[in-house]
Design a protein around this motif. Structure first.
Motif, PDB file in Angstrom:
ATOM      1  N   TYR A 162      54.372  37.689  34.499  1.00 25.72           N
ATOM      2  CA  TYR A 162      53.587  37.264  35.431  1.00 25.72           C
ATOM      3  C   TYR A 162      53.751  38.162  36.776  1.00 25.72           C
ATOM      4  O   TYR A 162      52.701  38.791  37.418  1.00 25.72           O
ATOM      5  CB  TYR A 162      53.888  35.978  36.221  1.00 25.72           C
ATOM      6  CG  TYR A 162      53.136  35.522  37.140  1.00 25.72           C
ATOM      7  CD1 TYR A 162      51.898  35.049  37.226  1.00 25.72           C
ATOM      8  CD2 TYR A 162      53.845  35.585  38.555  1.00 25.72           C
ATOM      9  CE1 TYR A 162      51.090  34.526  38.488  1.00 25.72           C
ATOM     10  CE2 TYR A 162      52.742  34.981  39.831  1.00 25.72           C
ATOM     11  CZ  TYR A 162      51.717  34.850  39.702  1.00 25.72           C
ATOM     12  OH  TYR A 162      50.977  34.140  40.676  1.00 25.72           O
ATOM     13  N   THR A 163      54.835  38.517  37.139  1.00 28.55           N
ATOM     14  CA  THR A 163      55.309  39.535  38.383  1.00 28.55           C
ATOM     15  C   THR A 163      54.415  40.861  37.982  1.00 28.55           C
ATOM     16  O   THR A 163      53.949  41.426  39.033  1.00 28.55           O
ATOM     17  CB  THR A 163      56.736  39.631  38.626  1.00 28.55           C
ATOM     18  OG1 THR A 163      57.400  39.985  37.903  1.00 28.55           O
ATOM     19  CG2 THR A 163      57.096  38.297  39.161  1.00 28.55           C
ATOM     20  N   LYS A 169      50.629  40.914  38.048  1.00 28.33           N
ATOM     21  CA  LYS A 169      50.185  40.883  39.497  1.00 28.33           C
ATOM     22  C   LYS A 169      50.438  42.259  40.398  1.00 28.33           C
ATOM     23  O   LYS A 169      49.833  42.651  41.031  1.00 28.33           O
ATOM     24  CB  LYS A 169      50.972  39.970  40.341  1.00 28.33           C
ATOM     25  CG  LYS A 169      50.668  38.271  39.980  1.00 28.33           C
ATOM     26  CD  LYS A 169      49.277  38.105  40.303  1.00 28.33           C
ATOM     27  CE  LYS A 169      48.744  36.913  40.187  1.00 28.33           C
ATOM     28  NZ  LYS A 169      47.381  36.296  40.649  1.00 28.33           N
ATOM     29  N   ILE A 172      58.502  34.687  30.897  1.00 28.31           N
ATOM     30  CA  ILE A 172      56.843  34.365  31.638  1.00 28.31           C
ATOM     31  C   ILE A 172      56.991  34.846  33.026  1.00 28.31           C
ATOM     32  O   ILE A 172      55.823  35.391  33.904  1.00 28.31           O
ATOM     33  CB  ILE A 172      56.785  32.941  31.529  1.00 28.31           C
ATOM     34  CG1 ILE A 172      56.407  32.401  30.561  1.00 28.31           C
ATOM     35  CG2 ILE A 172      55.425  32.456  32.501  1.00 28.31           C
ATOM     36  CD1 ILE A 172      55.238  33.205  29.598  1.00 28.31           C
TER      37      ILE A 172
END
Length: 308
Positions: free
Chosen positions: A213-214, A217, A209
């Motif tokens: 997520y990184t 972004k 996760i």
């Protein structure tokens, strides 16, 4: 039926008599090991000796290369001895030690890659706050967690294994691994299985996760940012993504090899699946980062070809 404390040694079932070819295999494995040690050690020395590389990204890389030296040393010297030996056995304490080394290597590697993705996220998505949010103390804390948490988790796993009652001492692998050892147990292994599945799911889910997520972004910034931002993202994230994919592929092949019944598969295929993640990752990372990260590339060229 025998108690685990009575098992003094384990026998490996995947070795076979290849006559004089064992010396060829010995030389091939030796070459791989020398390449892994020399390439990783070179980049560790380059990062440690050059103050311009004492930045978070390179310190995390240094941790990655140290772990690859650690993991390969937990396997290759043992493998070289086994190739030349006529009796493929190992003492029980050494078998548990090898499981500890190999499993901590895999866990530390995954933690390292997750921390590196977080570092790239801060550098690309929050460049003005990067030095404030990625301080020296935070870098030290992240590296410490990357190493200490997997070490403690694997210590618990090994302690559960030692208490198992075993009905056999034959491991059908080239080296000791946790799943093969647990399968030798005579009685219920629910505690071992629950602990292993809980830890694996928690770690894999949490770190996956974080990585997803990184990179979501980072992709958003790349699509909405300037050309310079996109170039920075590509140059620093490409080696990390390639390393992550290579490591994931190696772990998947290892899971396939250990969990599925591969007895009908050719022995050479089983050997390849067993050794892939322990050979390709430690060889691949120094090459990928050494060639793609400009600072490391320039310093390595200056070491071999003089001042540039």
């Amino acid at each position: 039926m025998m108690n685990s404390t009575q098992v003094s040694y384990f026998t490996f079932g995947d070795y076979f008599d290849i006559g004089l070819f064992k010396y060829l295999f010995f030389m091939i494995i030796m070459c791989f090991y020398v390449l892994i040690v020399s390439s990783n050690l070179l980049l560790i020395v380059v990062i440690c000796m050059n103050r311009s590389l004492h930045e978070p990204m390179y310190l995390f890389l240094c941790s990655l290369f140290v772990n690859e030296l650690y993991g390969s040393t937990g396997l290759f010297p043992f493998l070289l001895v086994q190739i030349l030996s006529d009796v493929h056995t190992v003492s029980a304490p050494f078998c548990y030690l090898q499981i500890f080394c190999l499993y901590t290597y895999v866990n530390v590697q995954f933690y390292n890659l997750a921390v590196m993705s977080y570092d790239r996220y801060l550098a690309i998505c929050c460049p003005l706050q990067y030095n404030i949010r990625m301080t020296t103390n935070k870098v030290a804390m992240l590296i410490a967690v990357t190493w200490l948490f997997p070490l403690l988790a694997i210590v618990v796993m090994i302690s559960l294994n030692v208490s198992l009652q075993l009905c056999s001492n034959i491991i059908n692998r080239l080296y000791c691994d946790n799943y093969s050892l647990v399968k030798l147990a005579c009685y219920d292994t629910t505690v071992n299985n629950v602990y292993g599945l809980t830890y694996t799911f928690t770690v894999l889910f949490g770190l996956t996760i974080l990585i997803l997520y990184t990179y979501i972004k980072i992709l958003k910034v790349c699509f909405s940012g300037s050309k310079q931002t996109r170039q920075k993202a590509v140059s620093t994230c490409t080696p990390h993504l390639a390393s992550l994919l290579n490591f994931s592929c190696g772990c998947f092949l290892e899971i396939v090899q250990s969990r599925l019944n591969m007895s009908s598969a050719p022995l050479m295929l089983r050997i390849f699946l067993s050794l892939y993640f322990l050979i390709c990752q430690p060889l691949y990372n120094p090459l990928m980062y050494g060639l793609n990260l400009t600072k490391i590339h320039i310093i390595c060229k200056s070491l071999f070809f003089g001042q540039i």
